[in-house]
Design a protein around this motif. Structure first.
Motif, PDB file in Angstrom:
ATOM      1  N   GLY A 113      -5.981  59.039  81.929  1.00 58.34           N
ATOM      2  CA  GLY A 113      -6.072  57.928  80.991  1.00 58.34           C
ATOM      3  C   GLY A 113      -7.263  58.101  80.069  1.00 58.34           C
ATOM      4  N   GLU A 114      -7.958  57.009  79.796  1.00 59.97           N
ATOM      5  CA  GLU A 114      -9.093  57.077  78.871  1.00 59.97           C
ATOM      6  C   GLU A 114     -10.319  56.389  79.450  1.00 59.97           C
ATOM      7  N   SER A 115     -11.462  56.711  78.880  1.00 60.72           N
ATOM      8  CA  SER A 115     -12.713  56.085  79.306  1.00 60.72           C
ATOM      9  C   SER A 115     -12.902  54.773  78.563  1.00 60.72           C
ATOM     10  N   VAL A 116     -13.696  53.900  79.143  1.00 62.58           N
ATOM     11  CA  VAL A 116     -14.000  52.627  78.497  1.00 62.58           C
ATOM     12  C   VAL A 116     -14.681  52.877  77.153  1.00 62.58           C
ATOM     13  N   SER A 117     -15.570  53.864  77.073  1.00 59.87           N
ATOM     14  CA  SER A 117     -16.280  54.111  75.812  1.00 59.87           C
ATOM     15  C   SER A 117     -15.308  54.528  74.702  1.00 59.87           C
ATOM     16  N   ASP A 118     -14.325  55.385  75.019  1.00 62.32           N
ATOM     17  CA  ASP A 118     -13.322  55.773  74.021  1.00 62.32           C
ATOM     18  C   ASP A 118     -12.459  54.580  73.629  1.00 62.32           C
ATOM     19  N   PHE A 119     -12.079  53.786  74.625  1.00 67.01           N
ATOM     20  CA  PHE A 119     -11.269  52.592  74.375  1.00 67.01           C
ATOM     21  C   PHE A 119     -12.001  51.609  73.472  1.00 67.01           C
ATOM     22  N   LYS A 120     -13.265  51.336  73.799  1.00 69.88           N
ATOM     23  CA  LYS A 120     -14.058  50.406  72.982  1.00 69.88           C
ATOM     24  C   LYS A 120     -14.177  50.901  71.549  1.00 69.88           C
ATOM     25  N   LYS A 121     -14.437  52.191  71.393  1.00 66.97           N
ATOM     26  CA  LYS A 121     -14.619  52.757  70.059  1.00 66.97           C
ATOM     27  C   LYS A 121     -13.376  52.579  69.205  1.00 66.97           C
ATOM     28  N   ARG A 122     -12.201  52.893  69.747  1.00 67.82           N
ATOM     29  CA  ARG A 122     -10.984  52.787  68.936  1.00 67.82           C
ATOM     30  C   ARG A 122     -10.653  51.332  68.606  1.00 67.82           C
ATOM     31  N   CYS A 123     -10.886  50.407  69.564  1.00 71.46           N
ATOM     32  CA  CYS A 123     -10.612  48.985  69.286  1.00 71.46           C
ATOM     33  C   CYS A 123     -11.562  48.440  68.223  1.00 71.46           C
ATOM     34  N   CYS A 124     -12.836  48.792  68.328  1.00 70.03           N
ATOM     35  CA  CYS A 124     -13.816  48.290  67.352  1.00 70.03           C
ATOM     36  C   CYS A 124     -13.557  48.859  65.964  1.00 70.03           C
ATOM     37  N   GLU A 125     -13.188  50.126  65.888  1.00 71.65           N
ATOM     38  CA  GLU A 125     -12.852  50.721  64.590  1.00 71.65           C
ATOM     39  C   GLU A 125     -11.615  50.052  63.999  1.00 71.65           C
ATOM     40  N   ALA A 126     -10.626  49.743  64.830  1.00 72.71           N
ATOM     41  CA  ALA A 126      -9.412  49.074  64.347  1.00 72.71           C
ATOM     42  C   ALA A 126      -9.731  47.662  63.856  1.00 72.71           C
ATOM     43  N   ALA A 151     -13.779  44.392  74.181  1.00 67.97           N
ATOM     44  CA  ALA A 151     -14.420  45.498  73.458  1.00 67.97           C
ATOM     45  C   ALA A 151     -14.976  45.035  72.116  1.00 67.97           C
ATOM     46  N   ILE A 152     -14.170  44.305  71.364  1.00 66.98           N
ATOM     47  CA  ILE A 152     -14.586  43.845  70.031  1.00 66.98           C
ATOM     48  C   ILE A 152     -15.739  42.853  70.135  1.00 66.98           C
ATOM     49  N   LEU A 153     -15.603  41.877  71.027  1.00 60.99           N
ATOM     50  CA  LEU A 153     -16.674  40.887  71.169  1.00 60.99           C
ATOM     51  C   LEU A 153     -17.943  41.530  71.718  1.00 60.99           C
ATOM     52  N   GLY A 154     -17.790  42.482  72.608  1.00 58.74           N
ATOM     53  CA  GLY A 154     -18.962  43.176  73.152  1.00 58.74           C
ATOM     54  C   GLY A 154     -19.763  43.901  72.077  1.00 58.74           C
ATOM     55  N   GLU A 155     -19.088  44.327  71.029  1.00 59.01           N
ATOM     56  CA  GLU A 155     -19.753  45.039  69.942  1.00 59.01           C
ATOM     57  C   GLU A 155     -20.271  44.110  68.849  1.00 59.01           C
ATOM     58  N   PHE A 156     -19.468  43.104  68.476  1.00 58.85           N
ATOM     59  CA  PHE A 156     -19.783  42.311  67.286  1.00 58.85           C
ATOM     60  C   PHE A 156     -20.306  40.897  67.558  1.00 58.85           C
ATOM     61  N   ALA A 157     -20.063  40.338  68.742  1.00 58.23           N
ATOM     62  CA  ALA A 157     -20.463  38.943  68.996  1.00 58.23           C
ATOM     63  C   ALA A 157     -21.960  38.831  69.262  1.00 58.23           C
ATOM     64  N   ARG A 158     -22.516  37.718  68.809  1.00 55.98           N
ATOM     65  CA  ARG A 158     -23.922  37.393  69.033  1.00 55.98           C
ATOM     66  C   ARG A 158     -24.016  35.960  69.528  1.00 55.98           C
ATOM     67  N   PRO A 159     -24.840  35.675  70.510  1.00 52.95           N
ATOM     68  CA  PRO A 159     -25.741  36.608  71.176  1.00 52.95           C
ATOM     69  C   PRO A 159     -24.949  37.616  72.011  1.00 52.95           C
TER      70      PRO A 159
END
Length: 189
Positions: A113-126, A151-159
């Motif tokens: 399958g895939e790693s969480v880091s690869d998964f997060k990257k593709r979701c955030c880019e999308a 993944a998206i909220l982990g990258e873009f949400a604040r706090p």
């Protein structure tokens, strides 16, 4: 500033059995359909709807936004669970590959399958690519999977919070304001 809805698809039979359902293309079950119909009480309006290609997200989008054809975004597909796909923790107990993955905090690459880091990257880019096409002041809805939302909220949400702190259940919604690559929670339900 944009208004964003993150909507997790309603439940499937595999979700109810606590199976790892990533690439398996299951439809919503009866409970899932009723969860999504309950969301209509929020009177959600969107100018643009994005969904993963999975049947369960497309069904959810059709129930909530019958007047809008969703833009299908391949990279918003759920995690590829590889050799764990379709199985639950009970069925995987005793598997050394599964135990190693769990011991990594579920962050290691999944065998086949895939790693969480690869998964997060593709979701955030999308997500970022989609938001580039939403004019300022407009509302977008992302009808996707729990992992993609985290993944998206982990990258873009604040706090900023931990990846798993952004988990929402099947047929649930989180409402955010988006400006300057930052998401701020309005409400969750």
């Amino acid at each position: 500033m944009n208004h964003i809805y993150f909507i997790r698809h309603g439940a499937t039979a595999g979700n109810l059995e606590k199976r790892y359902i990533g690439r398996t293309d299951e439809p919503l079950c009866e409970l899932g359909i009723s969860q999504v119909k309950r969301l209509r009480t929020y009177n959600i309006q969107a100018d643009r709807v994005f969904a993963s290609p999975a049947l369960r997200t497309r069904q959810t989008a059709a129930i909530l936004f019958p007047q809008i054809e969703p833009e299908i975004v391949e990279n918003l597909t759920e995690t590829d669970f590889g050799i764990f796909e379709g199985k639950n923790a009970e069925e995987l107990s005793g598997s050394s590959e599964y135990q190693a993955w769990v011991d990594s905090g579920c962050l290691a690459a999944i065998p086949g399958g895939e790693s969480v880091s690869d998964f997060k990257k593709r979701c955030c880019e999308a997500f970022y690519s989609g938001m580039q096409r939403v004019p300022d002041g407009k509302t977008a809805a992302f009808v996707i999977h729990g992992g993609g939302i985290m993944a998206i909220l982990g990258e873009f949400a604040r706090p900023k919070r931990d990846f798993y702190d952004y988990h929402i259940g099947n047929g649930a919604i989180a409402e955010y304001a988006y400006q300057n690559l930052t998401l701020k929670l309005i409400k969750s339900g």
